[in-house]
Design an enzyme around this catalytic site. Structure first.
Site, PDB file in Angstrom:
ATOM      1  N   SER A 130       4.699  -6.844  -0.994  1.00  0.00           N
ATOM      2  CA  SER A 130       4.484  -6.967   0.460  1.00  0.00           C
ATOM      3  C   SER A 130       5.091  -8.280   0.942  1.00  0.00           C
ATOM      4  O   SER A 130       4.794  -9.333   0.351  1.00  0.00           O
ATOM      5  CB  SER A 130       2.983  -7.026   0.771  1.00  0.00           C
ATOM      6  OG  SER A 130       2.473  -5.743   0.973  1.00  0.00           O
ATOM      7  N   GLN A 156       1.015 -10.399  -5.439  1.00  0.00           N
ATOM      8  CA  GLN A 156       0.690 -11.834  -5.480  1.00  0.00           C
ATOM      9  C   GLN A 156       1.663 -12.618  -6.345  1.00  0.00           C
ATOM     10  O   GLN A 156       1.615 -13.849  -6.375  1.00  0.00           O
ATOM     11  CB  GLN A 156      -0.748 -12.037  -5.972  1.00  0.00           C
ATOM     12  CG  GLN A 156      -1.810 -11.413  -5.082  1.00  0.00           C
ATOM     13  CD  GLN A 156      -1.918 -12.065  -3.709  1.00  0.00           C
ATOM     14  OE1 GLN A 156      -1.420 -13.183  -3.483  1.00  0.00           O
ATOM     15  NE2 GLN A 156      -2.544 -11.374  -2.772  1.00  0.00           N
ATOM     16  N   THR A 206       0.850  -1.197   0.000  1.00  0.00           N
ATOM     17  CA  THR A 206       0.000   0.000   0.000  1.00  0.00           C
ATOM     18  C   THR A 206       0.883   1.243   0.000  1.00  0.00           C
ATOM     19  O   THR A 206       0.645   2.190  -0.751  1.00  0.00           O
ATOM     20  CB  THR A 206      -0.956  -0.025   1.204  1.00  0.00           C
ATOM     21  OG1 THR A 206      -1.728  -1.224   1.124  1.00  0.00           O
ATOM     22  CG2 THR A 206      -1.901   1.160   1.206  1.00  0.00           C
ATOM     23  N   HIS A 224       4.435  -9.990   3.651  1.00  0.00           N
ATOM     24  CA  HIS A 224       3.589 -10.934   4.395  1.00  0.00           C
ATOM     25  C   HIS A 224       2.772 -11.863   3.512  1.00  0.00           C
ATOM     26  O   HIS A 224       2.091 -12.755   4.004  1.00  0.00           O
ATOM     27  CB  HIS A 224       2.664 -10.188   5.366  1.00  0.00           C
ATOM     28  CG  HIS A 224       1.574  -9.396   4.721  1.00  0.00           C
ATOM     29  ND1 HIS A 224       0.271  -9.848   4.693  1.00  0.00           N
ATOM     30  CD2 HIS A 224       1.572  -8.199   4.104  1.00  0.00           C
ATOM     31  CE1 HIS A 224      -0.477  -8.930   4.081  1.00  0.00           C
ATOM     32  NE2 HIS A 224       0.291  -7.925   3.728  1.00  0.00           N
ATOM     33  N   CYS A 245     -18.902  -9.841   2.938  1.00  0.00           N
ATOM     34  CA  CYS A 245     -20.299 -10.088   3.271  1.00  0.00           C
ATOM     35  C   CYS A 245     -20.590  -9.676   4.699  1.00  0.00           C
ATOM     36  O   CYS A 245     -19.776  -9.814   5.586  1.00  0.00           O
ATOM     37  CB  CYS A 245     -20.672 -11.535   3.049  1.00  0.00           C
ATOM     38  SG  CYS A 245     -19.540 -12.686   3.737  1.00  0.00           S
TER      39      CYS A 245
HETATM   40  N1  PLP Z   1      -2.202  -5.527  -3.864  1.00  0.00           N
HETATM   41  C1  PLP Z   1      -2.631  -6.780  -3.804  1.00  0.00           C
HETATM   42  C2  PLP Z   1      -2.842  -7.558  -5.058  1.00  0.00           C
HETATM   43  C3  PLP Z   1      -2.910  -7.356  -2.576  1.00  0.00           C
HETATM   44  O1  PLP Z   1      -3.348  -8.613  -2.509  1.00  0.00           O
HETATM   45  C4  PLP Z   1      -2.709  -6.598  -1.404  1.00  0.00           C
HETATM   46  C5  PLP Z   1      -3.035  -7.156  -0.084  1.00  0.00           C
HETATM   47  O2  PLP Z   1      -4.087  -7.751   0.104  1.00  0.00           O
HETATM   48  C6  PLP Z   1      -2.229  -5.287  -1.528  1.00  0.00           C
HETATM   49  C7  PLP Z   1      -1.995  -4.785  -2.778  1.00  0.00           C
HETATM   50  C8  PLP Z   1      -1.984  -4.419  -0.318  1.00  0.00           C
HETATM   51  O3  PLP Z   1      -0.943  -4.970   0.432  1.00  0.00           O
HETATM   52  P1  PLP Z   1      -0.633  -4.501   1.946  1.00  0.00           P
HETATM   53  O4  PLP Z   1      -1.938  -4.527   2.654  1.00  0.00           O
HETATM   54  O5  PLP Z   1       0.336  -5.493   2.448  1.00  0.00           O
HETATM   55  O6  PLP Z   1      -0.075  -3.126   1.861  1.00  0.00           O
END
Ligand code: PLP
Length: 708
Positions: free
Chosen positions: A211, A191, A73, A213, A338
């Site tokens: 990211s 991803q 993000t 994590h 949901c």
């Molecule tokens: N982009 C994609 C495709 C994601 O799956 C995610 C997380 O769910 C993000 C961006 C955002 O990542 P983060 O919340 O680790 O900043």
């Protein structure tokens, strides 16, 4: 069944053991500030530089820049800010720039939200436009070619988080080149990390965000790649760390942990390769096909990550599927956000043009490349168990004779509800206030139970019976099949007389050993009283010989607050069942106290205090209010591994009758999170049962079962 099977890898992952060790080492041994020039700082700096070099190799950064940050993000913000600041400067110099901010229709919300936010803050007011995707979730390259010339910035993800759809980055690059576009290009690589080959400097990509994590590193650590000649504006300034690309003392525990993951990627032999992951997904898909007839996959396997499955099942909501998997401790994610009342369709599946039932009912199963065969074996077993639980509850078609259901069932949708009265002995069923949205569900249930529907009644005239009559086909009693056989409330012409407690004579129909009597308040409202009649059987001898005394009326189906007309003919504890139940109150009674008298904290028991509670109250019952399919999938075990009895909320009203009339044993309710069980307790307390509590936080927060 005691362990979690974690199949939500696209949301986040556990930590690689080596990453945990590296983080601990960074905190315990190498805790110096990498900007300090003493030995402690130098040891930390060596870790920082080592991980940086490794990350640059893994991502193919070449001459480009790479910074550590808090996650994708932040990376996306930085990239958008950088591109938009450059555009603003170019505009200020009088240069022509594109006017469109293009982004894939299935991007993570971080992308369009950042585009809109920074464009507004910087006063650029550029136009956001989504690039449509096809049925496989891949970008419309013809549209991109057509618009790329006017684009200022193009944002496309490498792989989608909901469906795993892999973007055709080479095709996007070719489209940008072919149109001679000068647009900057941001790729969300979240991803893709560890699952797709990335060689960033060899492509036209200007920015790529990651990211940690999502690939076995902790939350709060990420990376941003910036191409060597792409513009850059720091999002965070201060002490000038990381060559002033991103100030702030580095998250060394996160960086060290990410380094361990990148090391495993580089070295090989730790993460499983494409073929093995694909085989694991195929096994899960086969188990889903066997367990959930009619399951459809919302992605094309050949063009999606081998670690992601996204599916929908006809007739089942994502809420029901989530609940049954969660009860079996298979952690999956609903493709759509949901709420308890309503599922919001997934914008990703909508963009792919899938039917609303697929988009609103989708489930995502995803795993990471560390997955082992034992986990897949256990997941397949549990999927089969979930399928069996749904079949036994008549939620999916079953060839096995299901257990016969008896009693009163409440079915709700959007705050309204229908009531089913079931009589196992005579295999008959009465439907009160049928909701069109529940037609399929009621039909499937009646067919699965092989019951005959002997009445379809409305608490007001003109409720839509026809759709249900048609759907029920051979399961409908002949004497109620046509409108001529029933009045405007659906009441069959063949009803006989019943004398009520106030001496009034009303029409009644037999329902197993009980009778259902109708009280017609006026032309617009009727109530139905269910209870055991005394005297002659209905229709035997003189009219009115069957009597329904007030205390024997167990349930009154009252539509809208029609109880005012019932005071003389029902008991104080007769359960009044409404046609609307927006706040999950289930039912009420003439004795009931107003809801405001009850404080939530007084109704809770802490999961840790359950042992002491059951020692003190040996007769207390533990009650699982999750639906029968969740109970079956959870192997009838409650918090702390205690045996529990199943009384789903849809059957709460049915059971209340016994609890209120019998010896008032202490009752402890639970569900997954505490949201449903508190409703049950509030209902019991309102109705005058003072010994009802619920387990705060539900099974989710309860301590694990102790070994025997
Ligand atoms: N982009 C994609 C495709 C994601 O799956 C995610 C997380 O769910 C993000 C961006 C955002 O990542 P983060 O919340 O680790 O900043």
């Amino acid at each position: 069944m005691t362990t979690d099977i974690y199949l939500d890898g696209n949301a986040t992952s556990a930590i690689l053991p080596a990453a945990l060790a590296a983080a601990v080492d960074a905190m315990a041994e190498r805790y110096g500030n990498p900007s300090s020039s003493h030995g402690g700082g130098l040891r930390a700096k060596a870790v920082l530089d080592g991980v940086h070099r490794r990350a640059a190799r893994v991502l193919g950064v070449g001459a480009g820049r790479l910074m550590f940050n808090s996650g994708a993000t932040e990376g996306i913000q930085t990239a958008v800010l950088s591109a938009l600041c450059a555009l603003r400067e170019r505009q200020a110099r009088g240069e022509a720039t594109g006017t469109l901010l293009l982004y894939g229709a299935t991007e993570h919300k971080a992308v369009p939200e950042s585009l809109a936010h920074w464009s507004r803050l910087l006063g650029l007011h550029l136009q956001l436009r989504a690039i449509p995707v096809d049925h496989d979730g891949r970008h419309d390259l013809a549209m991109l070619r057509g618009c790329a010339g006017q684009a200022a910035l193009v944002c496309t993800m490498a792989a989608n988080n909901e469906t795993g759809a892999i973007s055709d980055l080479a095709g996007i690059e070719a489209a940008l080149r072919a149109s001679g576009s000068a647009a900057y290009w941001l790729v969300d690589g979240v991803q893709a990390l560890g699952k797709l080959d990335l060689n960033l400097a060899a492509s036209r990509i200007d920015y790529a965000a990651f990211s940690g994590h999502k690939l076995y590193a902790p939350k709060g650590i990420g990376m941003l790649y910036v191409r060597a000649d792409a513009p850059f504006t720091a999002l965070i300034v201060g002490g000038g760390q990381q060559g002033a690309l991103r100030s702030g003392t580095e998250n060394m525990a996160g960086i060290a942990a990410l380094g361990a993951v990148l090391e495993a990627l580089e070295r090989g032999g730790v993460f499983r390769g494409y073929a093995e992951l694909n085989a694991a997904r195929a096994r899960l898909a086969d188990s889903l096909r066997a367990a959930l007839p009619g399951v459809v996959f919302n992605q094309t396997f050949a063009t999606s990550l081998p670690t992601t499955l996204n599916f929908s099942v006809p007739g089942l909501s994502s809420r029901e599927l989530m609940d049954v998997f969660d009860a079996a401790r298979v952690r999956v994610s609903s493709g759509s956000a949901c709420s308890a009342a309503k599922a919001t369709p997934s914008y990703v599946l909508d963009a792919m043009g899938l039917a609303p039932w697929r988009s609103g009912g989708a489930i995502r199963m995803s795993f990471g490349p560390l997955i082992d065969d034992a986990t897949i074996d256990e997941a397949c077993l549990r999927i089969a168990r979930c399928g069996a639980a749904l079949r036994a509850s008549c939620l999916i078609p079953s060839n096995r004779a299901p257990q016969q259901h008896d009693g009163v069932v409440q079915l709700g949708v959007d705050g309204a509800c229908s009531w089913l009265l079931l009589d196992a002995a005579s295999r008959s069923c009465i439907v009160i206030d049928p909701l069109p949205a529940l037609t399929e569900r009621i039909e499937a249930y009646v067919r699965c139970q092989n019951y005959r529907v002997s009445a379809i009644l409305g608490s007001s005239p003109g409720s839509d019976r026809t759709t249900l009559v048609q759907a029920l086909g051979r399961h409908i009693a002949r004497d109620i099949s046509g409108d001529a056989d029933c009045d405007a409330f659906g009441w069959p012409a063949a009803g006989a007389g019943v004398t009520l407690a106030d001496g009034g004579l009303v029409a009644g129909i037999e329902f197993g050993a009980r009778v259902l009597a109708r009280v017609r308040h006026d032309d617009a409202r009727a109530s139905y009283l269910l209870g055991a009649a005394t005297g002659a059987r209905l229709g035997d001898g003189a009219d009115g010989a069957a009597r329904l005394v007030a205390a024997d009326v167990r349930f009154a189906f009252t539509g809208h607050a029609a109880q005012s007309g019932l005071a003389g003919v029902i008991g104080l504890d007769t359960l009044l069942c409404p046609a609307r139940d927006p706040h999950n109150q289930f039912c009420t009674s003439l004795r009931a106290a107003p809801p405001a008298d009850l404080a939530a904290a007084e109704l809770e028991l802490d999961a840790d205090a359950l042992d002491a509670f059951f020692l003190q109250h040996p007769g207390a019952q533990l009650i699982d209010v999750r639906e029968p399919y969740e109970y079956a999938a959870a192997a009838a075990v409650g918090p702390g591994g205690r045996p529990a009895r199943s009384v789903p909320l849809s059957r709460l009203t049915d059971q209340l009758d016994g609890w209120l009339r019998g010896e008032r044993l202490p009752l402890v309710f639970f569900c997954r999170s505490g949201n449903r069980s508190i409703k049950a307790v509030q209902c019991l307390r309102r109705l005058g049962h003072g010994a009802a509590w619920h387990v705060a936080g539900g099974v989710a927060l309860a301590p694990p079962a102790r070994a025997a």
